[in-house]
Scaffold this motif. Structure first.
Motif, mmCIF file in Angstrom:
data_model
loop_
_atom_site.group_PDB
_atom_site.id
_atom_site.type_symbol
_atom_site.label_atom_id
_atom_site.label_comp_id
_atom_site.label_asym_id
_atom_site.label_seq_id
_atom_site.Cartn_x
_atom_site.Cartn_y
_atom_site.Cartn_z
ATOM 1 N N THR B 335 -38.917 -105.265 54.628
ATOM 2 C CA THR B 335 -37.500 -104.952 54.754
ATOM 3 C C THR B 335 -37.084 -104.158 53.526
ATOM 4 O O THR B 335 -37.410 -104.541 52.404
ATOM 5 N N MET B 336 -36.419 -103.018 53.737
ATOM 6 C CA MET B 336 -35.979 -102.212 52.612
ATOM 7 C C MET B 336 -34.522 -102.566 52.327
ATOM 8 O O MET B 336 -33.652 -102.362 53.166
ATOM 9 N N VAL B 337 -34.290 -103.107 51.132
ATOM 10 C CA VAL B 337 -32.935 -103.508 50.753
ATOM 11 C C VAL B 337 -32.433 -102.545 49.686
ATOM 12 O O VAL B 337 -33.156 -102.224 48.746
ATOM 13 N N GLN B 338 -31.214 -102.051 49.848
ATOM 14 C CA GLN B 338 -30.617 -101.184 48.833
ATOM 15 C C GLN B 338 -29.534 -101.978 48.120
ATOM 16 O O GLN B 338 -28.630 -102.508 48.759
ATOM 17 N N VAL B 339 -29.668 -102.043 46.805
ATOM 18 C CA VAL B 339 -28.734 -102.837 46.011
ATOM 19 C C VAL B 339 -27.929 -101.917 45.114
ATOM 20 O O VAL B 339 -28.481 -101.075 44.403
ATOM 21 N N LYS B 340 -26.590 -102.093 45.169
ATOM 22 C CA LYS B 340 -25.707 -101.236 44.364
ATOM 23 C C LYS B 340 -25.461 -101.903 43.026
ATOM 24 O O LYS B 340 -25.092 -103.077 42.955
ATOM 25 N N ILE B 341 -25.702 -101.148 41.957
ATOM 26 C CA ILE B 341 -25.526 -101.687 40.613
ATOM 27 C C ILE B 341 -24.170 -101.230 40.080
ATOM 28 O O ILE B 341 -23.832 -100.044 40.171
ATOM 29 N N GLY B 342 -23.389 -102.165 39.529
ATOM 30 C CA GLY B 342 -22.147 -101.809 38.840
ATOM 31 C C GLY B 342 -21.031 -101.367 39.772
ATOM 32 O O GLY B 342 -20.204 -100.544 39.407
ATOM 33 N N ALA B 360 -37.437 -116.874 56.919
ATOM 34 C CA ALA B 360 -37.094 -116.927 55.494
ATOM 35 C C ALA B 360 -36.151 -118.091 55.246
ATOM 36 O O ALA B 360 -35.305 -118.413 56.079
ATOM 37 N N GLU B 361 -36.316 -118.742 54.048
ATOM 38 C CA GLU B 361 -35.463 -119.884 53.742
ATOM 39 C C GLU B 361 -34.060 -119.456 53.352
ATOM 40 O O GLU B 361 -33.073 -120.016 53.799
ATOM 41 N N ARG B 362 -34.026 -118.446 52.463
ATOM 42 C CA ARG B 362 -32.709 -117.960 52.054
ATOM 43 C C ARG B 362 -32.630 -116.463 52.339
ATOM 44 O O ARG B 362 -32.884 -115.643 51.479
ATOM 45 N N PRO B 363 -32.296 -116.097 53.569
ATOM 46 C CA PRO B 363 -32.291 -114.678 53.914
ATOM 47 C C PRO B 363 -31.212 -113.909 53.128
ATOM 48 O O PRO B 363 -30.243 -114.475 52.666
ATOM 49 N N ILE B 364 -31.449 -112.627 52.998
ATOM 50 C CA ILE B 364 -30.512 -111.734 52.299
ATOM 51 C C ILE B 364 -29.474 -111.236 53.314
ATOM 52 O O ILE B 364 -29.818 -110.921 54.446
ATOM 53 N N ALA B 365 -28.217 -111.168 52.876
ATOM 54 C CA ALA B 365 -27.170 -110.641 53.759
ATOM 55 C C ALA B 365 -26.425 -109.510 53.058
ATOM 56 O O ALA B 365 -26.449 -109.398 51.832
ATOM 57 N N TRP B 366 -25.782 -108.695 53.815
ATOM 58 C CA TRP B 366 -24.959 -107.614 53.258
ATOM 59 C C TRP B 366 -23.893 -108.222 52.329
ATOM 60 O O TRP B 366 -23.358 -109.302 52.610
ATOM 61 N N GLU B 367 -23.619 -107.550 51.251
ATOM 62 C CA GLU B 367 -22.587 -107.951 50.288
ATOM 63 C C GLU B 367 -22.957 -109.188 49.476
ATOM 64 O O GLU B 367 -22.132 -109.687 48.718
ATOM 65 N N ASP B 368 -24.204 -109.672 49.597
ATOM 66 C CA ASP B 368 -24.652 -110.754 48.719
ATOM 67 C C ASP B 368 -24.722 -110.243 47.283
ATOM 68 O O ASP B 368 -25.089 -109.095 47.048
ATOM 69 N N GLN B 369 -24.389 -111.120 46.312
ATOM 70 C CA GLN B 369 -24.632 -110.797 44.906
ATOM 71 C C GLN B 369 -26.044 -111.264 44.599
ATOM 72 O O GLN B 369 -26.372 -112.428 44.807
#
Lengths: 297, 386
Positions: B335-342, B360-369
């Motif tokens: 899975t390709m995740v794009q994370v915005k810094i700052g 996955a135990e703790r899946p990633i969601a949009w707008e997660d920190q």
């Protein structure tokens, strides 16, 4: 849905069919019917005339193939057909020998020049065919342009006397029909992927072998099309042999003209025309056949 | 302590590391210009016998011109090309011991499969019986036994590709040139064919020179890759070195996905380099033989699959940065995740998450920190120029 589909097909096919029927098939029938009639001092100069549907039996009985028998029994006609074929075939070969290098050079020219070169090939058509043949008379006649130029250059001392010879007819046909050879040959040469000749070179073929093993076979559809576009009208050519060939050159187009206008023998002239058509249909069918196998290959 | 090797594969075939080995093909300071544009600029390159060598680059980088000069279709403006010690200058294509598989295949449309394969042998003047035997051998090699009498337009794309290959191999060239050999195949067939080509190459022990714009193709098949940039070579190395130790920012960005951070060297302590970056603070790297002085402007490059993503702050002093999940692209194997810094307007960092497990135990969601972090060995130090 299906009926509508059929109707649409019919609508697309109808105009060309109608055109062919009206301007080819009907006139063909008229000429065929005249060729089966007898010459008569009447207007129009043949008999029998159409008597109306009631006496169709008598009308058909009055038709005969006498004119075709005349064609076969008089050496003049057979000679004219053969000499037409020979002259047309020679001219076609010369046109190919001249036209192929021309077309080949055009495909090798820079891409920006090619449209201009194509226009140059078609350019002569902007002047009337008849005028261009008259111009050749002026060039070829004794003490004409050609004789003068060659004389001035010291290449010849006496007039060549080309006018009214078969050579003049060949020059006229080659000149007039050259574009019909160049254009299809150019079109097929231009379509050949340059990678094909490169691949042949890569596999060890010398330039000469590349030409004869790759370029020529792949240009064959264009060569055939050009050959038939020149051969077929050249067989029946009238203006060129009449103006440049004089009385020595025997071609079937001239014979046809003489029978029709000088002798006013419409039935015989019609028979000449029908036989000429049959002679032309032969090579046309052959061409169709070759084109078909070419497409399947 | 010995350094770990790059990537996770070990190669036993590496003649380029032997200084005594004589290369099969040598390009010596070759330049080729088309008008004012130089397609190949002062380029030198050595290819060894038995290598599967790939020229990789975007269109217009000169890779095809370089190959065409070896085949003889283009003439260098300056420099020399040697094959087996022989200067090829003045030798026309039809006398060179190379054969090319063309991008368009360039099969002769008016000849059968058999005649296409036999074409080169006939030009050599080989005896008829020998030609028949060689053609049969090639048909078997390319798995085309039943298709000898077919014409090219009666074949599928994959079959045409194999005819082109068989035709180019039939003369047993010293070097087989492959111009985008798999470019016209669909994805599934391309992957199969890659491995077939590799097997074929090692079986025949032949030297293959391939031109491609497809990095996956080059990475999978080649022993070494030359990455080209505007007529010059940016790097020549085995695939794992190109990927894990790119010589420049151009190579790093051309091959695979990568995140690039700008910064300055703060300290050099043996192999451990400290870089201060405005985007992600302190970055520690492990690099040998760094010739740059402290204070130099540099780029640090990190591959997406070497970054770890977590919801909790990792217990590290460096190599970490937090941001907001901006985009998620699910690709199946990863899975390709794009994370915005700052926040708004900040840079995006790409993270590749390998999907080891089905759940996955703790899946990633949009707008997660989230927190991003990476090992000290993950970062690549690149010079500041360009």
């Amino acid at each position: 849905m299906n009926a509508r589909h059929k109707l649409r097909r019919l609508a697309v096919l109808a105009p060309p069919m109608l055109w062919l029927g009206l301007f080819f098939f009907v006139p063909f029938l008229v000429v065929l019917r005249i060729s089966l009639s007898d010459s008569a001092p009447a207007i129009p100069p043949y008999a029998p005339h159409w008597p109306g549907l009631g006496e169709i039996g008598t009308f058909i009985r009055a038709l005969d193939i006498e004119n075709y028998i005349t064609l076969l029994s008089d050496d003049l006609y057979l000679g004219a057909y053969l000499s037409s074929l020979r002259i047309a075939a020679t001219a076609t070969l010369l046109t190919l020998l001249l036209g192929f290098p021309l077309a080949y050079a055009m495909t090798r020219a820079p891409k920006v020049w090619q449209p201009a070169l194509l226009v140059l090939v078609i350019l002569p058509f902007w002047t009337s065919f008849l005028i261009r043949v008259y111009a050749w008379m002026a060039i070829l006649r004794p003490e004409g342009v050609l004789d003068q130029v060659l004389g001035q250059l010291g290449i010849t001392s006496a007039p060549l006397n080309l006018l009214n010879t078969e050579a003049a007819v060949l020059i006229g046909i080659v000149y007039s029909y050259l574009p019909f050879m160049v254009l299809p040959v150019y079109a097929s040469l231009e379509r050949i992927d340059p990678a094909l000749t490169e691949a042949a070179a890569d596999l060890g073929a010398t330039p000469l072998k590349r030409f004869f093993l790759i370029t020529v076979p792949l240009a064959m559809p264009g060569i055939m099309a050009g050959a038939f576009l020149v051969l077929i009208p050249a067989i029946g050519e009238f203006v060129i042999p009449d103006l440049l060939g004089g009385s020595d050159t025997l071609m079937i187009g001239k014979v046809l003209w003489t029978e029709f206008f000088a002798n006013r023998d419409w039935p015989l002239a019609s028979a000449v025309a029908i036989v000429m058509l049959l002679i032309l249909v032969g090579p046309l069918l052959l061409f169709q056949r070759l084109a078909d196998t070419g497409r399947r290959a | 302590m010995a350094k770990k090797s790059l990537g996770n594969i070990r190669r036993s075939f590496a003649p380029w590391t032997d200084p005594a080995a004589k290369p099969l093909v040598t390009f010596e300071r070759v330049t080729k210009r088309f008008g004012a544009v130089s397609a190949v600029e002062d380029l030198s390159l050595a290819i060894h016998a038995g290598e599967f060598f790939a020229l990789l680059g975007p269109s217009g980088c000169g890779k095809t011109t370089l190959m065409r000069m070896l085949a003889g279709f283009e003439t260098p403006d300056s420099g020399r090309i040697l094959l087996d010690g022989v200067d090829l200058a003045g030798i026309p294509p039809h006398r060179r011991p190379t054969n090319m598989m063309f991008q368009s295949y360039a099969l002769f449309p008016h000849m059968s499969v058999e005649a296409n394969i036999a074409f080169g042998l006939r030009q050599e003047g080989m005896a008829k019986a020998d030609i028949a035997a060689r053609v049969a051998e090639m048909l078997a090699l390319a798995r085309l036994e039943g298709f000898a009498k077919r014409r090219p337009d009666q074949l599928s794309g994959g079959q045409r590709q194999r005819v082109a290959l068989a035709r180019a191999l039939a003369k047993r060239p010293k070097v087989l040139l492959l111009d985008e050999p798999l470019g016209a195949l669909d994805r599934k067939l391309r992957e199969e064919t890659q491995y077939e080509l590799m097997d074929l190459q090692s079986e025949l022990g032949m030297t293959f020179l391939m031109v491609t714009h497809d990095q996956d193709e080059a990475m999978v098949m080649a022993d070494r890759i030359a990455v080209m940039e505007r007529g010059r070579i940016a790097q020549v190395a085995p695939p794992e070195e190109i990927y894990e130790k790119p010589a420049s920012r151009y190579v790093a960005e051309f091959v695979g996905d990568i995140n690039i951070f700008e910064g300055a060297i703060a300290a050099i302590a043996g192999d451990i380099i400290t870089v201060e970056s405005p985007v992600c603070g302190t970055i520690l790297l492990d690099e040998e033989d760094v010739s740059l002085p402290a204070g130099a402007r540099v780029f640090v490059a990190v591959r997406p699959e070497k970054i770890v993503i977590s919801h909790d702050e990792p217990a590290l002093s460096a190599n970490k940065v937090s941001g907001e999940v901006w985009d998620i692209g699910y690709l199946g194997d990863y899975t390709m995740v794009q994370v915005k810094i700052g926040g708004e307007g900040g840079p995006l960092i790409k993270v590749a998450l390998a999907n080891h497990a089905r759940r996955a135990e703790r899946p990633i969601a949009w707008e997660d920190q989230v927190w991003l972090s990476w090992e000290i060995e993950a970062g690549i130090l690149l010079g500041g120029e360009a």
